[in-house]
Write a protein that holds these residues in place. Structure first.
Motif, PDB file in Angstrom:
ATOM      1  N   MET A   1      50.334  50.726  33.873  1.00  0.00           N
ATOM      2  CA  MET A   1      48.996  50.407  33.382  1.00  0.00           C
ATOM      3  C   MET A   1      48.614  48.987  33.788  1.00  0.00           C
ATOM      4  O   MET A   1      47.493  48.730  34.227  1.00  0.00           O
ATOM      5  CB  MET A   1      48.995  50.541  31.851  1.00  0.00           C
ATOM      6  N   VAL A   2      49.595  48.061  33.669  1.00  0.00           N
ATOM      7  CA  VAL A   2      49.330  46.681  34.083  1.00  0.00           C
ATOM      8  C   VAL A   2      49.031  46.641  35.571  1.00  0.00           C
ATOM      9  O   VAL A   2      48.081  45.997  36.018  1.00  0.00           O
ATOM     10  CB  VAL A   2      50.548  45.789  33.752  1.00  0.00           C
ATOM     11  N   LEU A   3      49.835  47.398  36.323  1.00  0.00           N
ATOM     12  CA  LEU A   3      49.642  47.428  37.767  1.00  0.00           C
ATOM     13  C   LEU A   3      48.257  47.963  38.110  1.00  0.00           C
ATOM     14  O   LEU A   3      47.550  47.409  38.959  1.00  0.00           O
ATOM     15  CB  LEU A   3      50.725  48.306  38.410  1.00  0.00           C
ATOM     16  N   ALA A   4      47.859  49.045  37.403  1.00  0.00           N
ATOM     17  CA  ALA A   4      46.555  49.647  37.676  1.00  0.00           C
ATOM     18  C   ALA A   4      45.443  48.641  37.405  1.00  0.00           C
ATOM     19  O   ALA A   4      44.513  48.492  38.200  1.00  0.00           O
ATOM     20  CB  ALA A   4      46.371  50.898  36.810  1.00  0.00           C
ATOM     21  N   ASN A   5      45.577  47.904  36.257  1.00  0.00           N
ATOM     22  CA  ASN A   5      44.562  46.900  35.945  1.00  0.00           C
ATOM     23  C   ASN A   5      44.515  45.813  36.994  1.00  0.00           C
ATOM     24  O   ASN A   5      43.439  45.410  37.443  1.00  0.00           O
ATOM     25  CB  ASN A   5      44.871  46.261  34.585  1.00  0.00           C
ATOM     26  N   MET A   6      45.704  45.351  37.410  1.00  0.00           N
ATOM     27  CA  MET A   6      45.754  44.296  38.418  1.00  0.00           C
ATOM     28  C   MET A   6      45.079  44.745  39.695  1.00  0.00           C
ATOM     29  O   MET A   6      44.299  44.023  40.301  1.00  0.00           O
ATOM     30  CB  MET A   6      47.213  43.917  38.697  1.00  0.00           C
ATOM     31  N   LEU A   7      45.398  45.997  40.092  1.00  0.00           N
ATOM     32  CA  LEU A   7      44.804  46.517  41.322  1.00  0.00           C
ATOM     33  C   LEU A   7      43.296  46.583  41.190  1.00  0.00           C
ATOM     34  O   LEU A   7      42.557  46.193  42.105  1.00  0.00           O
ATOM     35  CB  LEU A   7      45.351  47.917  41.611  1.00  0.00           C
ATOM     36  N   PHE A   8      42.818  47.056  40.029  1.00  0.00           N
ATOM     37  CA  PHE A   8      41.373  47.169  39.856  1.00  0.00           C
ATOM     38  C   PHE A   8      40.715  45.806  39.975  1.00  0.00           C
ATOM     39  O   PHE A   8      39.735  45.631  40.696  1.00  0.00           O
ATOM     40  CB  PHE A   8      41.022  47.790  38.505  1.00  0.00           C
ATOM     41  N   TYR A   9      41.285  44.793  39.253  1.00  0.00           N
ATOM     42  CA  TYR A   9      40.646  43.480  39.310  1.00  0.00           C
ATOM     43  C   TYR A   9      40.745  42.880  40.694  1.00  0.00           C
ATOM     44  O   TYR A   9      39.836  42.173  41.146  1.00  0.00           O
ATOM     45  CB  TYR A   9      41.246  42.555  38.245  1.00  0.00           C
ATOM     46  N   PHE A  10      41.838  43.175  41.397  1.00  0.00           N
ATOM     47  CA  PHE A  10      41.944  42.684  42.773  1.00  0.00           C
ATOM     48  C   PHE A  10      40.805  43.223  43.627  1.00  0.00           C
ATOM     49  O   PHE A  10      40.067  42.469  44.263  1.00  0.00           O
ATOM     50  CB  PHE A  10      43.301  43.099  43.360  1.00  0.00           C
ATOM     51  N   PHE A  11      40.625  44.555  43.588  1.00  0.00           N
ATOM     52  CA  PHE A  11      39.571  45.157  44.413  1.00  0.00           C
ATOM     53  C   PHE A  11      38.192  44.701  43.953  1.00  0.00           C
ATOM     54  O   PHE A  11      37.308  44.414  44.771  1.00  0.00           O
ATOM     55  CB  PHE A  11      39.654  46.677  44.364  1.00  0.00           C
ATOM     56  N   ALA A  12      38.010  44.620  42.618  1.00  0.00           N
ATOM     57  CA  ALA A  12      36.695  44.254  42.100  1.00  0.00           C
ATOM     58  C   ALA A  12      36.338  42.829  42.509  1.00  0.00           C
ATOM     59  O   ALA A  12      35.234  42.569  43.007  1.00  0.00           O
ATOM     60  CB  ALA A  12      36.691  44.387  40.584  1.00  0.00           C
ATOM     61  N   LEU A  13      37.305  41.903  42.327  1.00  0.00           N
ATOM     62  CA  LEU A  13      37.030  40.513  42.698  1.00  0.00           C
ATOM     63  C   LEU A  13      36.791  40.398  44.197  1.00  0.00           C
ATOM     64  O   LEU A  13      35.904  39.664  44.638  1.00  0.00           O
ATOM     65  CB  LEU A  13      38.196  39.620  42.281  1.00  0.00           C
ATOM     66  N   LEU A  14      37.585  41.145  44.957  1.00  0.00           N
ATOM     67  CA  LEU A  14      37.421  41.110  46.414  1.00  0.00           C
ATOM     68  C   LEU A  14      36.022  41.577  46.793  1.00  0.00           C
ATOM     69  O   LEU A  14      35.333  40.949  47.612  1.00  0.00           O
ATOM     70  CB  LEU A  14      38.475  41.999  47.059  1.00  0.00           C
TER      71      LEU A  14
END
Lengths: 169, 447
Positions: A1-14
């Motif tokens: 779940m943490v990984l999924a959140n991190m990935l989402f924020y990575f893509f969103a910020l990018l």
């Protein structure tokens, strides 16, 4: 779940970051590259939503097809002249006020609906029949709209051919 | 072993291993494809090709790689530094990324995506950014011209190639690479025989997409020096080179999977066994082939002029013998191991045959002129590909609604496609001549 959140924020910020960079770059090729990055980051968000087909279509059509044509056209433009042009519009104040108003509205809407912001839980199993689901929707529910869009594109294509032909003669 | 690794990352272990193997092996493979290419070229031109470094030039790729790494890396003074630095990386990354969905045998695939084929096509089409940005960032006319030629060519031929792939998708009914191979096993035929025109169109389009001769206009040395990589040197240049050869293997892999049965053995449905064992007759072919190559190497070894060359040649023979032993040993291993090893063998054999055909074309056909290239793409391949897809659609209706024999249903549509192809060729020839005359007359007026 943490990984999924991190990935989402990575893509969103990018996506958001490169969209900002895209509109602020003077060099038009750099702007185009940042637009490609935005599109790819959006594709990443699609992938996280397990919308594989949308993910691939986004890359194939927008990043791989349309943007290549964009860059192709940009290269025909004389960049050196563009870079030296001075910005001539004097409407910063109006644009700023409108943008501020829009931002206030968006934040107000988010604030008002903050209780309903919790996202539904993701589906427990992978949506395996992704392509089939999209095809099913397009060719049954939205058949009419799909066909109209196809005809629109066909007309646009024929129009482009006709215009291109006239110029040559 | 399994208790050492946390269960959350356990499913990732095999794919990561596959990825590491591919990233490590690919540069070596690209180097040796270059060597084979030079040897094939030499053979076709009645020369010997590289002979000095190692026996028959076997160590030439390693010498080349060392040279490229040690060369001075020059960035032109007025180049766009960041883009110049980024562009080769984009090319190589996208080429390598495409391998993640390519099945090299039933056991060796990083990820079996539901939309595998589309993913490979999409990612490898992003590689064009490396070429276009590199050409633009070099701040040189030759580079820019090469980049623009490349972009125009890719956009034109991707359409025809994509339509050719669509004809296979109709037959297989899936976008997953694994399922497409499985469909060919179930239907008992390679799709190249079902849709010969699809295969032909994809062959031509894939040569054009990888910028290979006779469609190598983006790097036509006699016109624009080296096209988009004119200003590149040393390691950056070798990255472009690696990307180009990686892309060749990718298109060959797509063609193998979609049209040539992927990892399937020829005559995969013929399953007679050696009497008294569970070993199938035709599975004896791969070890015997490898053994023949090994024996040939041993035969050549004593004839080498220098002692070290004799040793290296014998070593090459030994390596082939080990491969032969491994292939033979796999026959007696559990079925999954056996299929993995032999599948990889057949897949690679088909891929390299396809690449060999690329080399053949390169040394046989003269380069196209740009207007000829565009005419071939837009006025021959794309209409043909459209007719082909419609034909396959009709054949499938005949098969499913009217219970025709699957092979028989494709005969009339293939013949119709052939007719359209001949009509297009005939119709195009006078128009092309007239067009050329008009162009010449026009340019004469301008002067």
């Amino acid at each position: 779940m943490v990984l999924a959140n991190m990935l989402f924020y990575f893509f969103a910020l990018l996506a958001v970051g490169s969209a900002l960079l895209m509109v602020t770059r003077r060099n038009i090729v750099h702007a185009a590259v940042f637009l490609v990055t935005t599109l790819l980051a959006t594709a990443g968000v699609f992938l996280q939503l397990q919308a594989e087909f949308l993910f691939v279509t986004q890359i194939l059509l927008y990043a791989g097809g349309i943007m290549v044509l964009f860059i192709f056209v940009i290269m025909l433009v004389n960049l050196d002249v563009e870079m030296l042009l001075v910005q001539f519009n004097r409407q910063w104040s109006v644009a700023g006020a409108l943008a501020f108003a829009l931002a206030v509205q968006v934040f107000f809407a988010l604030w008002a609906g903050r209780d309903t912001l919790h996202l539904p839980a993701p589906p427990s199993q992978l949506a395996l029949k992704n392509t089939e689901t999209v095809a099913d929707a397009l060719f049954s529910h939205f058949l009419m709209a799909f066909e109209i869009a196809s005809i629109l594109l066909l007309v646009a294509m024929i129009g482009a051919v006709v215009m291109g032909k006239r110029r040559v003669e | 072993m399994s208790h050492l690794i946390p269960s959350s990352i356990l499913p990732l272990v095999v794919p990561v291993l596959c990825a590491v193997v591919i990233v490590l092996v690919l540069p070596l493979l690209a180097g040796y494809i270059v060597l084979v290419e030079r040897k094939v070229m030499a053979g076709m031109q009645a020369r010997l090709g590289p002979m000095r470094v190692g026996p028959h030039g076997l160590l030439q790729p390693i010498a080349d790689a060392l040279k490229l790494v040690l060369k001075e890396d020059i960035i032109p003074a007025r180049a766009d530094k960041v883009m110049f630095w980024l562009a080769p990386l984009v090319s190589v990354t996208m080429a390598l990324l495409a391998y993640s969905a390519l099945p090299i045998g039933p056991a060796f695939q990083i990820a079996d995506l539901n939309v595998g084929l589309l993913f490979i096509v999409a990612v490898s089409s992003l590689g064009i950014y490396g070429i276009v940005l590199g050409g633009w960032a070099s701040n040189s006319h030759y580079s820019l011209l090469g980049a623009m030629r490349s972009a125009a060519q890719l956009v034109s031929y991707e359409t025809a190639g994509g339509l050719a792939l669509a004809s296979v998708l109709l037959l297989a009914g899936s976008l997953s690479m694994k399922d497409i191979v499985q469909a060919q096993l179930d239907q008992g035929i390679w799709f190249a025989f079902y849709v010969p025109f699809g295969f032909f169109i994809y062959l031509v389009a894939s040569i054009a997409e990888t910028n290979r001769a006779p469609f190598d206009l983006p790097e036509a040395d006699s016109e624009i020096v080296a096209g988009y990589m004119t200003e590149y040197s040393g390691f950056r240049w070798s990255l472009y080179f690696l990307a180009e050869y990686a892309n060749m293997i990718i298109v060959a892999g797509i063609a193998t999977t979609l049209f040539l049965g992927g990892w399937l053995r020829p005559l995969a449905r013929y399953r007679d066994h050696f009497p008294g064992t569970s070993v199938e007759l035709l599975d004896a072919v791969p070890p015997l082939l490898a053994l023949a190559v090994a024996l040939y190497c041993f035969h050549l070894a004593p004839k080498q002029p220098v002692k070290i060359q004799k040793l290296v040649m014998a070593g090459a023979g030994g390596a082939c013998a080990v491969v032969a032993l491994a292939l033979a040993g796999a026959l007696f291993a559990p079925a999954s191991v056996m299929q993995g090893v032999h599948g990889a063998f057949w897949f690679l054999l088909k891929v390299f045959t396809y690449i060999y055909a690329f080399m053949w074309f390169r040394f046989t056909f003269p380069r196209y002129r740009f207007d000829q290239l565009m005419r071939l793409g837009w006025r021959f391949l794309i209409p043909l590909a459209l007719v082909n897809v419609i034909g396959v659609g009709i054949a499938i209706v005949l098969r499913e609604q009217f219970d025709w024999n699957p092979f028989l249903s494709l005969v009339p549509t293939t013949l119709a496609t052939l007719g359209v192809a001949m009509w297009l060729v005939n119709d195009d020839a006078p128009a092309a001549a007239a067009n050329l005359e008009a162009t010449i007359a026009q340019s004469g007026d301008g002067e």
